[in-house]
Design a protein around this motif. Structure first.
Motif, PDB file in Angstrom:
ATOM      1  N   MET A 195       0.848  -1.199   0.000  1.00 10.15           N
ATOM      2  CA  MET A 195       0.000   0.000   0.000  1.00 10.15           C
ATOM      3  C   MET A 195       0.883   1.247   0.000  1.00 10.15           C
ATOM      4  SD  MET A 195      -3.403   0.731   0.404  1.00 10.15           S
ATOM      5  CE  MET A 195      -4.021  -0.723   1.255  1.00 10.15           C
ATOM      6  N   LEU A 196       0.711   2.084  -0.988  1.00 15.58           N
ATOM      7  CA  LEU A 196       1.503   3.313  -1.048  1.00 15.58           C
ATOM      8  C   LEU A 196       0.925   4.383  -0.126  1.00 15.58           C
ATOM      9  CD1 LEU A 196       1.952   3.543  -4.920  1.00 15.58           C
ATOM     10  CD2 LEU A 196       3.663   2.850  -3.244  1.00 15.58           C
ATOM     11  N   VAL A 197      -0.403   4.503  -0.160  1.00 16.03           N
ATOM     12  CA  VAL A 197      -1.062   5.542   0.639  1.00 16.03           C
ATOM     13  C   VAL A 197      -2.366   4.987   1.199  1.00 16.03           C
ATOM     14  CG1 VAL A 197      -2.236   7.787   0.552  1.00 16.03           C
ATOM     15  CG2 VAL A 197      -0.125   7.441  -0.743  1.00 16.03           C
ATOM     16  N   GLN A 198      -2.639   5.317   2.444  1.00 17.70           N
ATOM     17  CA  GLN A 198      -3.955   5.023   3.005  1.00 17.70           C
ATOM     18  C   GLN A 198      -4.327   6.205   3.894  1.00 17.70           C
ATOM     19  OE1 GLN A 198      -4.365   1.372   5.229  1.00 17.70           O
ATOM     20  NE2 GLN A 198      -6.547   1.312   4.773  1.00 17.70           N
ATOM     21  N   GLU A 199      -5.287   6.974   3.433  1.00 13.87           N
ATOM     22  CA  GLU A 199      -5.674   8.188   4.167  1.00 13.87           C
ATOM     23  C   GLU A 199      -7.163   8.153   4.443  1.00 13.87           C
ATOM     24  OE1 GLU A 199      -4.218  11.207   5.116  1.00 13.87           O
ATOM     25  OE2 GLU A 199      -2.158  10.805   4.467  1.00 13.87           O
ATOM     26  N   SER A 200      -7.530   8.614   5.623  1.00 18.29           N
ATOM     27  CA  SER A 200      -8.944   8.674   5.956  1.00 18.29           C
ATOM     28  C   SER A 200      -9.355  10.132   6.142  1.00 18.29           C
ATOM     29  CB  SER A 200      -9.198   7.887   7.236  1.00 18.29           C
ATOM     30  OG  SER A 200     -10.582   7.826   7.467  1.00 18.29           O
ATOM     31  N   PHE A 201     -10.472  10.500   5.554  1.00 17.07           N
ATOM     32  CA  PHE A 201     -10.966  11.877   5.651  1.00 17.07           C
ATOM     33  C   PHE A 201     -12.343  11.859   6.300  1.00 17.07           C
ATOM     34  CE2 PHE A 201      -8.146  11.538   2.071  1.00 17.07           C
ATOM     35  CZ  PHE A 201      -7.378  12.684   2.113  1.00 17.07           C
TER      36      PHE A 201
ATOM     37  N   HIS B 138       2.097   7.264 -10.200  1.00 18.38           N
ATOM     38  CA  HIS B 138       3.036   7.550 -11.284  1.00 18.38           C
ATOM     39  C   HIS B 138       2.459   6.918 -12.550  1.00 18.38           C
ATOM     40  CE1 HIS B 138       5.551   9.079  -8.183  1.00 18.38           C
ATOM     41  NE2 HIS B 138       5.376   7.950  -7.516  1.00 18.38           N
ATOM     42  N   TYR B 139       1.622   7.699 -13.176  1.00 18.59           N
ATOM     43  CA  TYR B 139       0.747   7.160 -14.218  1.00 18.59           C
ATOM     44  C   TYR B 139       0.565   8.255 -15.250  1.00 18.59           C
ATOM     45  CZ  TYR B 139      -3.554   4.684 -15.708  1.00 18.59           C
ATOM     46  OH  TYR B 139      -4.511   3.996 -16.396  1.00 18.59           O
ATOM     47  N   SER B 140       1.707   8.759 -15.742  1.00 18.25           N
ATOM     48  CA  SER B 140       1.689  10.002 -16.490  1.00 18.25           C
ATOM     49  C   SER B 140       0.790   9.982 -17.725  1.00 18.25           C
ATOM     50  CB  SER B 140       3.111  10.382 -16.898  1.00 18.25           C
ATOM     51  OG  SER B 140       3.660   9.315 -17.626  1.00 18.25           O
ATOM     52  N   SER B 141       0.751   8.845 -18.421  1.00 17.43           N
ATOM     53  CA  SER B 141       0.005   8.844 -19.686  1.00 17.43           C
ATOM     54  C   SER B 141      -1.490   9.058 -19.484  1.00 17.43           C
ATOM     55  CB  SER B 141       0.256   7.541 -20.448  1.00 17.43           C
ATOM     56  OG  SER B 141      -0.188   6.463 -19.668  1.00 17.43           O
ATOM     57  N   GLY B 142      -2.014   8.526 -18.397  1.00 13.06           N
ATOM     58  CA  GLY B 142      -3.465   8.658 -18.218  1.00 13.06           C
ATOM     59  C   GLY B 142      -3.844   9.480 -17.016  1.00 13.06           C
ATOM     60  N   MET B 143      -2.942  10.357 -16.577  1.00 15.33           N
ATOM     61  CA  MET B 143      -3.188  11.101 -15.336  1.00 15.33           C
ATOM     62  C   MET B 143      -4.437  11.986 -15.418  1.00 15.33           C
ATOM     63  SD  MET B 143      -2.529  11.679 -12.254  1.00 15.33           S
ATOM     64  CE  MET B 143      -0.899  11.156 -11.720  1.00 15.33           C
TER      65      MET B 143
ATOM     66  N   ILE C 216     -13.521   1.427  -7.274  1.00 12.52           N
ATOM     67  CA  ILE C 216     -12.120   1.097  -7.590  1.00 12.52           C
ATOM     68  C   ILE C 216     -11.800   1.533  -9.020  1.00 12.52           C
ATOM     69  CG2 ILE C 216     -10.517  -0.841  -7.985  1.00 12.52           C
ATOM     70  CD1 ILE C 216     -12.030  -2.314  -5.706  1.00 12.52           C
ATOM     71  N   ILE C 217     -10.656   2.179  -9.157  1.00 13.37           N
ATOM     72  CA  ILE C 217     -10.131   2.468 -10.502  1.00 13.37           C
ATOM     73  C   ILE C 217      -8.835   1.679 -10.646  1.00 13.37           C
ATOM     74  CG2 ILE C 217      -9.264   4.215 -12.098  1.00 13.37           C
ATOM     75  CD1 ILE C 217     -10.793   6.331 -10.551  1.00 13.37           C
ATOM     76  N   LYS C 218      -8.771   0.851 -11.666  1.00 10.71           N
ATOM     77  CA  LYS C 218      -7.538   0.084 -11.906  1.00 10.71           C
ATOM     78  C   LYS C 218      -6.499   0.981 -12.569  1.00 10.71           C
ATOM     79  CE  LYS C 218     -10.055  -4.231 -12.425  1.00 10.71           C
ATOM     80  NZ  LYS C 218     -10.728  -5.086 -13.405  1.00 10.71           N
ATOM     81  N   LEU C 219      -5.259   0.798 -12.188  1.00  8.29           N
ATOM     82  CA  LEU C 219      -4.193   1.618 -12.778  1.00  8.29           C
ATOM     83  C   LEU C 219      -3.476   0.836 -13.870  1.00  8.29           C
ATOM     84  CD1 LEU C 219      -2.716   3.163  -9.507  1.00  8.29           C
ATOM     85  CD2 LEU C 219      -4.320   4.207 -11.100  1.00  8.29           C
TER      86      LEU C 219
ATOM     87  N   THR D  21      -2.511   1.933  -4.370  1.00 11.57           N
ATOM     88  CA  THR D  21      -1.492   0.889  -4.483  1.00 11.57           C
ATOM     89  C   THR D  21      -0.892   1.003  -5.887  1.00 11.57           C
ATOM     90  OG1 THR D  21      -2.846  -0.843  -5.486  1.00 11.57           O
ATOM     91  CG2 THR D  21      -3.011  -0.615  -3.087  1.00 11.57           C
ATOM     92  N   ASP D  22       0.012   0.089  -6.197  1.00  8.85           N
ATOM     93  CA  ASP D  22       0.571   0.093  -7.553  1.00  8.85           C
ATOM     94  C   ASP D  22      -0.473  -0.299  -8.590  1.00  8.85           C
ATOM     95  OD1 ASP D  22       3.090   0.896  -6.874  1.00  8.85           O
ATOM     96  OD2 ASP D  22       3.781  -1.133  -6.438  1.00  8.85           O
TER      97      ASP D  22
END
Lengths: 111, 173
Positions: free
Chosen positions: B1-7, B33-38, B170-173, B72-73
């Motif tokens: 897991m790269l980031v897990q934030e709760s708001f 890090h998904y420059s082509s489809g950012m 969920i959005i797949k990367l 996540t990745d």
């Protein structure tokens, strides 16, 4: 919330003075634009160039206003949409019910 | 897991707070890090978040709404939890969509749901449009439709113990 910028014989150019078009102002917007249609009985070209955020509630109000316009044999066209708002309308196929133009001049070419 | 934030959504909100939305989008921008489809990723994220929170404000006390963002990745996951009334499951079935419950059906779309492993997954079918009778056959509610179309997977769970509505997109990367 909405101002008439230009009042021509066959259309009104109307500006939406909102940066955030959402459930907090959707109901008022809907009432105001329906009142405007009833009063002026003209096609409305609605400029959304100030709008940065939009939600489904406001989109619902736009559709309700369009339905009212059609019931009066009128129309509502949209201009000045930010790219992501235009993309959102395309995503849920609202681009098939609203006439959407890049700018005011394009919207009035047919009139 | 790269980031897990709760708001947490603040008190007395009656619309999507733009600053909270921008904060979440910035977090995504900084960690994916998904420059082509950012641009497309941010577009989808923006409207999924907007609609998840609009739904919560409409149907629950905004004080009790939380939104988790996980990066996540492989995917982005948005989980909105509220303690309002449970989502009313649709009961209409349609032969075209086997085992599915029709949530809404209009000239443009059929939005349907399927129960799979304790989750109610939402799906959308684009109908072939020949003519549109806007006055009589066009919806004014688009929230679930927007999330279903913007997300790769969108589902609802009800936690009976906590009496919590949990919507996950969920959005797949």
């Amino acid at each position: 919330m909405i101002d008439i910028i230009k009042n021509q014989s066959n259309y009104l150019l109307v500006d939406v003075n909102l940066q955030e078009a959402n459930m907090a102002n959707a109901s008022t917007f809907r009432s105001e634009i329906i009142k405007m249609l009833d009063l002026h009985h003209k096609k409305i070209i609605l400029s959304l160039h100030q709008v940065n955020y939009i939600d489904s509630t406001f989109l619902g109000a736009l559709v309700a206003a369009l339905k009212h316009a059609i019931s009066l044999k009128l129309d509502i066209a949209l201009v000045g949409l930010k790219k992501d708002i235009h993309d959102l309308m395309t995503l849920i196929r609202l681009d098939k019910v609203f006439k959407i133009y890049d700018n005011f001049n394009d919207a009035t070419k047919e009139d | 897991m790269l980031v897990q934030e709760s708001f947490k959504l603040g008190e007395a909100n009656n619309s999507m707070p733009a600053d909270l939305l921008e904060e979440m989008l910035t977090l995504i921008k900084s960690n994916v890090h998904y420059s082509s489809g950012m641009q497309e990723l941010l577009f989808k994220s923006k409207f999924i978040l907007t609609e998840l929170l609009t739904n919560a404000i409409k149907h629950a006390n905004s004080n009790d709404v939380s939104l988790n963002l996980e990066i996540t990745d492989g995917f982005l996951r948005f989980v909105k939890t509220d303690f309002g009334s449970p989502f009313t499951l649709p009961q209409i079935k349609d032969e075209q969509f086997k085992d599915a419950l029709i949530v809404t059906a209009d000239v443009m779309h059929t939005l349907y749901a399927k129960e799979e492993g304790g989750r109610l997954h939402f799906y959308c079918h684009e109908n072939t449009v020949t003519s549109i009778d806007i006055e009589n056959d066009f919806p004014e509610h688009f929230g679930l439709l927007i999330i279903t179309k913007a997300a790769d997977d969108f589902y609802y769970q009800y936690n009976e113990q906590q009496q919590a509505n949990i919507f996950t997109a969920i959005i797949k990367l």
